[in-house]
Design a protein around this motif. Sequence first.
Motif, PDB file in Angstrom:
ATOM      1  N   HIS A 231     -39.821  13.001  -2.320  1.00 25.89           N
ATOM      2  CA  HIS A 231     -40.301  14.026  -1.374  1.00 25.89           C
ATOM      3  C   HIS A 231     -40.630  13.461  -0.002  1.00 25.89           C
ATOM      4  O   HIS A 231     -41.698  13.753   0.557  1.00 25.89           O
ATOM      5  CB  HIS A 231     -41.528  14.754  -1.943  1.00 25.89           C
ATOM      6  CG  HIS A 231     -41.204  15.736  -3.026  1.00 25.89           C
ATOM      7  ND1 HIS A 231     -41.204  17.096  -2.819  1.00 25.89           N
ATOM      8  CD2 HIS A 231     -40.842  15.546  -4.320  1.00 25.89           C
ATOM      9  CE1 HIS A 231     -40.879  17.706  -3.962  1.00 25.89           C
ATOM     10  NE2 HIS A 231     -40.645  16.798  -4.882  1.00 25.89           N
ATOM     11  N   TRP A 232     -39.719  12.646   0.538  1.00 24.65           N
ATOM     12  CA  TRP A 232     -39.979  12.064   1.857  1.00 24.65           C
ATOM     13  C   TRP A 232     -40.166  13.190   2.880  1.00 24.65           C
ATOM     14  O   TRP A 232     -39.333  14.101   2.962  1.00 24.65           O
ATOM     15  CB  TRP A 232     -38.829  11.140   2.275  1.00 24.65           C
ATOM     16  CG  TRP A 232     -39.134  10.503   3.587  1.00 24.65           C
ATOM     17  CD1 TRP A 232     -38.664  10.860   4.802  1.00 24.65           C
ATOM     18  CD2 TRP A 232     -40.059   9.438   3.788  1.00 24.65           C
ATOM     19  NE1 TRP A 232     -39.239  10.077   5.778  1.00 24.65           N
ATOM     20  CE2 TRP A 232     -40.100   9.192   5.189  1.00 24.65           C
ATOM     21  CE3 TRP A 232     -40.872   8.663   2.950  1.00 24.65           C
ATOM     22  CZ2 TRP A 232     -40.906   8.203   5.740  1.00 24.65           C
ATOM     23  CZ3 TRP A 232     -41.669   7.682   3.511  1.00 24.65           C
ATOM     24  CH2 TRP A 232     -41.682   7.459   4.892  1.00 24.65           C
ATOM     25  N   GLY A 233     -41.240  13.131   3.648  1.00 23.37           N
ATOM     26  CA  GLY A 233     -41.518  14.185   4.623  1.00 23.37           C
ATOM     27  C   GLY A 233     -42.653  15.093   4.186  1.00 23.37           C
ATOM     28  O   GLY A 233     -43.096  15.941   4.962  1.00 23.37           O
ATOM     29  N   TYR A 234     -43.123  14.921   2.946  1.00 23.66           N
ATOM     30  CA  TYR A 234     -44.261  15.733   2.478  1.00 23.66           C
ATOM     31  C   TYR A 234     -45.530  15.348   3.243  1.00 23.66           C
ATOM     32  O   TYR A 234     -45.800  14.157   3.459  1.00 23.66           O
ATOM     33  CB  TYR A 234     -44.470  15.517   0.968  1.00 23.66           C
ATOM     34  CG  TYR A 234     -45.771  16.094   0.448  1.00 23.66           C
ATOM     35  CD1 TYR A 234     -45.865  17.433   0.090  1.00 23.66           C
ATOM     36  CD2 TYR A 234     -46.922  15.291   0.346  1.00 23.66           C
ATOM     37  CE1 TYR A 234     -47.063  17.967  -0.366  1.00 23.66           C
ATOM     38  CE2 TYR A 234     -48.120  15.818  -0.105  1.00 23.66           C
ATOM     39  CZ  TYR A 234     -48.183  17.152  -0.465  1.00 23.66           C
ATOM     40  OH  TYR A 234     -49.365  17.684  -0.913  1.00 23.66           O
TER      41      TYR A 234
ATOM     42  N   ALA B 273     -46.420   8.659   3.156  1.00 24.44           N
ATOM     43  CA  ALA B 273     -45.465   7.785   3.845  1.00 24.44           C
ATOM     44  C   ALA B 273     -45.496   6.360   3.293  1.00 24.44           C
ATOM     45  O   ALA B 273     -44.600   5.569   3.565  1.00 24.44           O
ATOM     46  CB  ALA B 273     -45.745   7.778   5.346  1.00 24.44           C
ATOM     47  N   GLY B 274     -46.508   6.048   2.524  1.00 26.06           N
ATOM     48  CA  GLY B 274     -46.627   4.681   2.018  1.00 26.06           C
ATOM     49  C   GLY B 274     -46.179   4.509   0.584  1.00 26.06           C
ATOM     50  O   GLY B 274     -45.979   3.380   0.116  1.00 26.06           O
ATOM     51  N   THR B 275     -46.000   5.635  -0.113  1.00 23.44           N
ATOM     52  CA  THR B 275     -45.728   5.536  -1.545  1.00 23.44           C
ATOM     53  C   THR B 275     -44.307   5.051  -1.833  1.00 23.44           C
ATOM     54  O   THR B 275     -44.105   4.197  -2.699  1.00 23.44           O
ATOM     55  CB  THR B 275     -45.984   6.901  -2.220  1.00 23.44           C
ATOM     56  OG1 THR B 275     -47.326   7.305  -1.901  1.00 23.44           O
ATOM     57  CG2 THR B 275     -45.865   6.795  -3.727  1.00 23.44           C
ATOM     58  N   LEU B 276     -43.309   5.583  -1.097  1.00 23.58           N
ATOM     59  CA  LEU B 276     -41.934   5.141  -1.320  1.00 23.58           C
ATOM     60  C   LEU B 276     -41.759   3.655  -0.988  1.00 23.58           C
ATOM     61  O   LEU B 276     -41.179   2.915  -1.802  1.00 23.58           O
ATOM     62  CB  LEU B 276     -40.957   6.020  -0.520  1.00 23.58           C
ATOM     63  CG  LEU B 276     -39.484   5.617  -0.569  1.00 23.58           C
ATOM     64  CD1 LEU B 276     -38.952   5.579  -2.000  1.00 23.58           C
ATOM     65  CD2 LEU B 276     -38.636   6.559   0.286  1.00 23.58           C
ATOM     66  N   PRO B 277     -42.271   3.183   0.178  1.00 22.25           N
ATOM     67  CA  PRO B 277     -42.174   1.736   0.430  1.00 22.25           C
ATOM     68  C   PRO B 277     -42.809   0.895  -0.677  1.00 22.25           C
ATOM     69  O   PRO B 277     -42.298  -0.170  -1.039  1.00 22.25           O
ATOM     70  CB  PRO B 277     -42.935   1.559   1.756  1.00 22.25           C
ATOM     71  CG  PRO B 277     -42.784   2.879   2.447  1.00 22.25           C
ATOM     72  CD  PRO B 277     -42.799   3.906   1.346  1.00 22.25           C
ATOM     73  N   ARG B 278     -43.886   1.387  -1.237  1.00 19.86           N
ATOM     74  CA  ARG B 278     -44.555   0.691  -2.328  1.00 19.86           C
ATOM     75  C   ARG B 278     -43.639   0.591  -3.551  1.00 19.86           C
ATOM     76  O   ARG B 278     -43.556  -0.445  -4.220  1.00 19.86           O
ATOM     77  CB  ARG B 278     -45.825   1.471  -2.674  1.00 19.86           C
ATOM     78  CG  ARG B 278     -46.818   0.789  -3.535  1.00 19.86           C
ATOM     79  CD  ARG B 278     -48.043   1.679  -3.654  1.00 19.86           C
ATOM     80  NE  ARG B 278     -49.006   1.411  -2.599  1.00 19.86           N
ATOM     81  CZ  ARG B 278     -50.059   0.607  -2.746  1.00 19.86           C
ATOM     82  NH1 ARG B 278     -50.283   0.024  -3.908  1.00 19.86           N
ATOM     83  NH2 ARG B 278     -50.889   0.399  -1.763  1.00 19.86           N
ATOM     84  N   ALA B 279     -42.923   1.699  -3.842  1.00 21.38           N
ATOM     85  CA  ALA B 279     -42.010   1.710  -4.984  1.00 21.38           C
ATOM     86  C   ALA B 279     -40.819   0.782  -4.726  1.00 21.38           C
ATOM     87  O   ALA B 279     -40.363   0.080  -5.645  1.00 21.38           O
ATOM     88  CB  ALA B 279     -41.513   3.135  -5.243  1.00 21.38           C
TER      89      ALA B 279
ATOM     90  N   ASP C 205     -34.831  15.499  -5.177  1.00 22.23           N
ATOM     91  CA  ASP C 205     -35.980  15.666  -4.299  1.00 22.23           C
ATOM     92  C   ASP C 205     -36.281  14.360  -3.576  1.00 22.23           C
ATOM     93  O   ASP C 205     -37.420  13.871  -3.574  1.00 22.23           O
ATOM     94  CB  ASP C 205     -37.205  16.221  -5.051  1.00 22.23           C
ATOM     95  CG  ASP C 205     -37.068  17.719  -5.359  1.00 22.23           C
ATOM     96  OD1 ASP C 205     -36.090  18.337  -4.884  1.00 22.23           O
ATOM     97  OD2 ASP C 205     -37.930  18.265  -6.075  1.00 22.23           O
ATOM     98  N   LEU C 206     -35.236  13.840  -2.971  1.00 25.70           N
ATOM     99  CA  LEU C 206     -35.402  12.649  -2.139  1.00 25.70           C
ATOM    100  C   LEU C 206     -36.323  13.001  -0.989  1.00 25.70           C
ATOM    101  O   LEU C 206     -37.171  12.216  -0.591  1.00 25.70           O
ATOM    102  CB  LEU C 206     -34.050  12.198  -1.584  1.00 25.70           C
ATOM    103  CG  LEU C 206     -32.847  12.217  -2.525  1.00 25.70           C
ATOM    104  CD1 LEU C 206     -31.585  11.799  -1.786  1.00 25.70           C
ATOM    105  CD2 LEU C 206     -33.094  11.318  -3.708  1.00 25.70           C
ATOM    106  N   THR C 207     -36.118  14.214  -0.438  1.00 30.54           N
ATOM    107  CA  THR C 207     -36.899  14.656   0.721  1.00 30.54           C
ATOM    108  C   THR C 207     -37.635  15.950   0.394  1.00 30.54           C
ATOM    109  O   THR C 207     -37.253  16.688  -0.514  1.00 30.54           O
ATOM    110  CB  THR C 207     -35.982  14.918   1.927  1.00 30.54           C
ATOM    111  OG1 THR C 207     -35.040  15.941   1.582  1.00 30.54           O
ATOM    112  CG2 THR C 207     -35.232  13.668   2.345  1.00 30.54           C
TER     113      THR C 207
END
Lengths: 307, 155
Positions: free
Chosen positions: A54-57, A66-72, A91-93
Motif C-alpha cells: 500500500h505505498w502511498g497510504y 513510508a518506513g515499513t516497506l524499506p524495513r521489509a 496492493d503494491l500501492t
Amino acid sequence: MCASMDRKAFLTLLGLGGVAVASRLSGFAAPLGVLAPGKPAPSDFHFVQLSDTHWGYHGPANPDAAGTLPRAIEAVNGLAHPPDFIVFTGDLTHDTDDPKERRARMARFKELVAGLAVKRRYFLPGEHDAGADQGEAFRELFGPTHYTFDHGGFHFIALDNVSAPGSKLGAAQLSWLAEDLARLDHGQPLVVFAHRPLFDLYPDWDWATLDGADALALLQPFRYVTVFYGHIHQQHHVMTGHIAHHAAASLIFPLPAPGSQPKRAPVPWDPAAPYRGLGLRDLDARAGSKARPAAEVPFTDLPLVQP
Amino acid sequence: MSPGDARPGALPGPDRRTFVQGLLGVLAALAVSPRAAAAGDPPPPDAAPILTPETRASLAAGQVRDYRKQGDLFLLADAGGIYALTSICTHRGCSVRWSGEGFTCPCHGSEYDRLGAVTHGPARLPLRHLAVQEVEPGGPLRVDPAVTVPPGTRL
C-alpha cells in the motif's frame, strides 16, 4: 523450515529483536506431490512473498507507512541466502483517483524495490492498484497482470482477480488458464498466486472471487496445488478439498479476522508494539526427487517485529 | 419467493442447464442481429447479453435476482415493472451485494438504494440501469450489460 538462513541473526541485525514464527502447520505441509516421470530432477529453492505494501497510504493505522516497506526490503536483503525470486501479491500501492499520482506511486514503489538484492521479481496487482483504471497503470509500469513461469520443477501461475470489473477473473482469463493447464500432466506441482482469495472466505468484506470456483475447478484435476494470496492482511490457512490456500500478512496494517466485527477496519496501530501484525513470508519449495518423492512448500512467516 | 424475502446468499440463480440453454439462445440471437451499440460508460470487457429463466410474469414487485456470476447484474421488479442494474460499483469496480434494502459494496463501503442511487459514498455515480427485453412476448428476459438505459425504464 528453511535451514539455509539464520533468521535470528538478520532480525537482530535489523535491531528488531524479533524471532520468526514457524507457520508450517500440520496438514498444510503435507506432501504436495511427486514429479511426473521423465521430468528433470529439480533442486530445492526458496522464494519470498510480500503483500499489500500500500505505498502511498497515509493514515493512523500506520504512522510509519513510508518506513515499513524499506524495513521489509532490508529484511529480505538480510537473508543469509538470497531467495531465487520475490513475488508481490498485490496492493503494491494505495489507491488514488488521480491517474498521475497513481503512476507516481507505482514508479516510487519500483524505485524502492530496485533496492532488493534479488533481481527476479514478480508483481501482481491488487484492487488498490488496478480498480480505478482496470489495471492500465499497472500494465504500463509492471507488465502483464497474469502470467506463468516455471522454476525448480514447479509451474507458477499468477492470476489477476482485481482488474476486471466485478471482483472476478473473467471469462477471458479463465480460458487462458484452461489452455495453460491443458498442456500439463496432472502430476505437475502447481503454485498459484493471486491477490484476493479464490474461495469464498468472507464475501461481505470482499474476501472472495466471484468466479474463483471456476478457477479451482480447472485446478482440481492436479494432485498438488498450493495457492498463496494477500488482500486480507493476515495469515490465514484453508484447504478446499486437496488445494491449500495461504494468505500472507501485509506490510501496512493488519485487518481483523474474517467477520469478527461488524465492519472491516484496520487493527489500530499500537505505539507500544509498532509494526505488530506486519510481516513477510519465506517459502521453501521442494518439488521432490527420487530420494524424497514428496514435493512440498513449507513456509515461515517472518514478522517485522516479535508479536 | 415472496416480495421482499431476498437475502444475500439466498438469491436463487438460474440452474446450469437453463443458463446453458440461455447462452445458446443468446448466441443464436447474436448470429442474426447485430449487437446494439453501447450507450454511456464502457461495458466491462466480458459483457455479453444474458438470457435469464425469468419472465415478465415470474418476477413480482419487490423481488431481486442475482446474476452477478453470469453477467455482473441484478434483475429487480418494483410496482412499475422489471428493471436491471449493473452489480459493478462505480467507485472502484468491485461487485456490490444485495443487502435486503439496497446494495452495498464490500470493498470501500459505498451504498446504493434499490434503484441504484448512491446513499453512501465513496461512490458518486449511481449504478447503471441495463436494457431488459423479452425474447418473445411472455418469454424469457434478456439483459444486455452493454446497453445503458435511463433509470426510469421498466419492462
